[in-house]
Design a protein around this motif. Structure first.
Motif, short mmCIF file in Angstrom:
data_model
loop_
_atom_site.label_atom_id
_atom_site.label_comp_id
_atom_site.label_asym_id
_atom_site.label_seq_id
_atom_site.Cartn_x
_atom_site.Cartn_y
_atom_site.Cartn_z
N GLY A 35 0.73 -1.26 0.17
CA GLY A 35 0.20 0.21 0.10
C GLY A 35 0.99 1.07 0.08
O GLY A 35 1.75 1.50 -0.22
N ARG A 36 0.15 2.03 0.25
CA ARG A 36 1.22 3.34 0.08
C ARG A 36 1.27 4.26 1.67
O ARG A 36 0.96 4.12 2.83
N ARG A 37 1.85 5.04 1.83
CA ARG A 37 2.27 5.70 3.35
C ARG A 37 2.43 7.09 2.88
O ARG A 37 3.36 7.27 2.12
N ARG A 38 2.72 8.10 3.93
CA ARG A 38 4.00 9.31 3.76
C ARG A 38 5.61 9.29 4.03
O ARG A 38 5.01 8.60 5.34
N PRO A 39 5.82 9.83 3.15
CA PRO A 39 7.25 9.62 3.80
C PRO A 39 7.76 9.59 5.13
O PRO A 39 7.24 11.06 5.79
N PRO A 47 5.05 14.34 6.75
CA PRO A 47 3.28 14.34 7.24
C PRO A 47 3.17 15.09 6.50
O PRO A 47 1.36 14.12 6.69
N ALA A 48 2.95 15.82 5.04
CA ALA A 48 2.29 16.61 4.70
C ALA A 48 2.07 16.47 3.49
O ALA A 48 1.26 16.95 2.49
N ALA A 49 2.83 15.77 2.43
CA ALA A 49 3.37 14.99 1.37
C ALA A 49 2.10 14.03 1.51
O ALA A 49 1.71 13.58 1.96
N GLN A 50 1.75 13.86 0.37
CA GLN A 50 1.05 12.77 -0.55
C GLN A 50 1.23 11.56 -0.25
O GLN A 50 2.91 10.82 -0.01
N PRO A 51 0.29 10.76 0.12
CA PRO A 51 0.98 9.03 0.59
C PRO A 51 1.32 8.85 -1.04
O PRO A 51 1.50 8.82 -2.46
N VAL A 52 2.68 7.77 -0.60
CA VAL A 52 3.43 7.06 -1.91
C VAL A 52 3.77 5.91 -2.13
O VAL A 52 3.54 5.69 -0.63
N ARG A 79 4.80 2.06 -0.23
CA ARG A 79 5.56 1.60 0.10
C ARG A 79 7.20 1.25 -0.24
O ARG A 79 8.20 1.65 0.10
N LEU A 80 6.79 0.72 -1.42
CA LEU A 80 8.04 -0.02 -2.62
C LEU A 80 8.54 1.11 -3.55
O LEU A 80 10.33 0.62 -3.17
N ASP A 81 7.91 2.43 -3.23
CA ASP A 81 8.64 3.38 -4.30
C ASP A 81 9.93 3.67 -3.08
O ASP A 81 10.96 4.26 -3.72
N LEU A 82 9.61 3.88 -2.19
CA LEU A 82 9.59 4.49 -0.67
C LEU A 82 10.80 3.70 -0.59
O LEU A 82 12.17 3.99 0.04
N LEU A 83 10.64 2.16 -0.34
CA LEU A 83 11.64 1.45 -0.39
C LEU A 83 12.97 1.23 -1.37
O LEU A 83 14.94 1.01 -1.11
N ILE A 84 12.75 1.42 -2.83
CA ILE A 84 13.17 1.67 -3.72
C ILE A 84 14.19 2.95 -3.52
O ILE A 84 15.52 2.76 -3.61
N ASP A 85 13.85 4.01 -2.95
CA ASP A 85 14.97 4.67 -2.99
C ASP A 85 15.86 4.91 -1.81
O ASP A 85 16.79 5.72 -2.04
N ALA A 86 15.67 3.89 -0.38
CA ALA A 86 16.37 4.04 0.41
C ALA A 86 16.81 2.85 0.72
O ALA A 86 18.55 3.07 1.10
N LEU A 87 16.88 1.95 -0.42
CA LEU A 87 17.39 0.58 0.02
C LEU A 87 18.61 0.44 -1.63
O LEU A 87 18.51 0.65 -2.60
N SER A 88 19.48 -0.22 -1.13
CA SER A 88 21.21 -0.69 -2.62
C SER A 88 19.86 -1.25 -3.33
O SER A 88 19.20 -2.17 -2.69
N PRO A 89 19.78 -1.01 -4.89
CA PRO A 89 19.20 -2.43 -5.79
C PRO A 89 19.25 -3.90 -5.51
O PRO A 89 18.36 -4.49 -5.79
N ASP A 110 8.20 -0.47 7.20
CA ASP A 110 8.38 0.20 7.62
C ASP A 110 9.40 0.42 8.56
O ASP A 110 10.62 1.13 9.09
N ASP A 111 9.77 -1.02 9.15
CA ASP A 111 11.20 -0.73 10.35
C ASP A 111 11.95 -0.98 8.57
O ASP A 111 13.07 -0.36 10.04
#
Length: 361
Positions: free
Chosen positions: A27-31, A35-40, A42-52, A78-79
């Motif tokens: 699903g989606r969550r805010r960065p 907290p004011a941003a639109q939900p994104v 979660r997989l896209d947030l992980l892609i940005d945060a983790l190495s490929p 989330d963890d």
């Protein structure tokens, strides 16, 4: 952007179907820091945060049958976002990789203690990372978990404690409802309390999960472990759901519409629900509104019914726990000392046999 085709051939490579399934499940969550941003997604947030490489591993890890519960997958995701955020800020890692050392974990623990994190939260985040390391090792990757049971695993008491969900009383739940200014807010409180739902069950429900049979309305929810069950809706809650569906923002995404949506039509997540409840608690004049959350209503419902004399087995059915002993974790036992004292006094019947001369001054 993460692409499977970019990975070296010797590394784990999830197929597109698995990636799509994990994306839907998370699903989606805010960065984290906006907290004011639109939900994104979660997989896209992980892609940005983790190495490929770690991203590919995580997709397979979360897509496995051992993590079939949507709630478990979201919790692990989330963890991992929290781990990646800490590594970026404290270790200068642009992307999170499985190269942490034992000293890094010790440093992380110090950071958690300084931040006042609950021992249960620390244990859960360590378990998530440890599980990912074990999964990577199972693929034959040359990784060694930096987590030590002796140095890093906190010990904590399983039961009600200072960090457990705050328990209100029924009148305070009524105050939350009275403070609601729209149908959705009242519906969220009603569903969480009268059905003793987990917030993941509430946020994961789709519009198609509502069922009507005769005079009773039911809601199909997905419990931990991925099991789907029907829970009955209280009459007023069902009426609120009817009113809300008539005014709910239009759903423009793929698949079934969510049961509950934000003002833009996106599915509510647990952070949205927490903010909603704390806003109502503040408006209702409930002391320490920042301590009220979704789990408060679930724990309050179980506690209320226990005090009204219902059996642990009935409470187990209401809460959906597999083990009846787990139910007791949610019960606010502020009368425990008095009940134990009453038991002691009752057992003291035998003390009448003590010769009076021994007790007289």
């Amino acid at each position: 952007m993460f692409r499977v085709s970019d990975l070296p051939a010797e590394l784990p490579r999830p197929d597109l179907a698995t990636e799509a399934a994990v994306r839907r499940s998370l699903g989606r969550r805010r960065p984290l820091h906006d907290p004011a941003a639109q939900p994104v997604d979660r997989l896209d947030l992980l892609i940005d945060a983790l190495s490929p490489e770690v991203t590919a591993l995580v997709v397979l890890w979360l897509g496995g049958t051992r993590r079939a519960s949507r709630d478990t997958r979201i919790g692990y995701a989330d963890d991992l976002l929290l781990w990646a955020d800490w590594a970026r800020r404290e270790l200068g890692r642009e992307r999170f990789a499985l190269d942490l050392r034992r000293g890094d974990i010790t440093m992380w623990l110090t950071y958690q203690q300084d931040a006042g994190a609950a021992a249960s939260s620390v244990s859960r985040r360590l378990s998530a990372l440890s599980s990912l390391y074990r999964y990577a090792a199972g693929w034959g990757l040359p990784v060694v978990s930096p987590i030590s049971d002796d140095d890093h695993r906190p010990k904590f008491h399983r039961g009600r404690r200072a960090t457990s969900a705050r328990v209100l009383d029924a009148d305070q739940v009524g105050d939350l409802l009275a403070a609601a200014t729209d149908v959705r807010d009242a519906l969220v409180v009603g569903l969480l309390y009268t059905a003793a739902l987990r917030v993941s069950e509430l946020c994961g429900a789709d519009d198609t999960d509502r069922q009507d049979e005769g005079r009773r309305t039911w809601l199909v929810v997905t419990r931990k472990g991925g099991k789907s069950v029907r829970v009955p809706l209280e009459t007023t809650v069902a009426e609120l759901l009817d009113a809300y569906r008539a005014t709910r923002p239009a759903w423009t995404g793929d698949g079934a519409a969510p049961l509950l949506a934000d003002a833009t039509g996106n599915r509510l997540d647990r952070h949205d629900v927490t903010r909603l409840l704390r806003r109502l608690a503040k408006a209702a004049g409930i002391p320490r509104p920042e301590t009220v959350g979704p789990h408060s209503l679930r724990a309050t419902a179980i506690t209320d019914q226990k005090r009204r004399g219902h059996s642990a087995e009935d409470l187990q059915e209401l809460s959906g726990h597999a083990d009846v002993r787990t139910v007791m974790v949610y019960i606010d036992d502020d009368g425990r000392a008095e009940r134990v004292a009453a038991l002691t006094d009752d057992l003291g019947r035998v003390m009448a046999a003590v010769p009076r001369r021994l007790t007289s001054p």
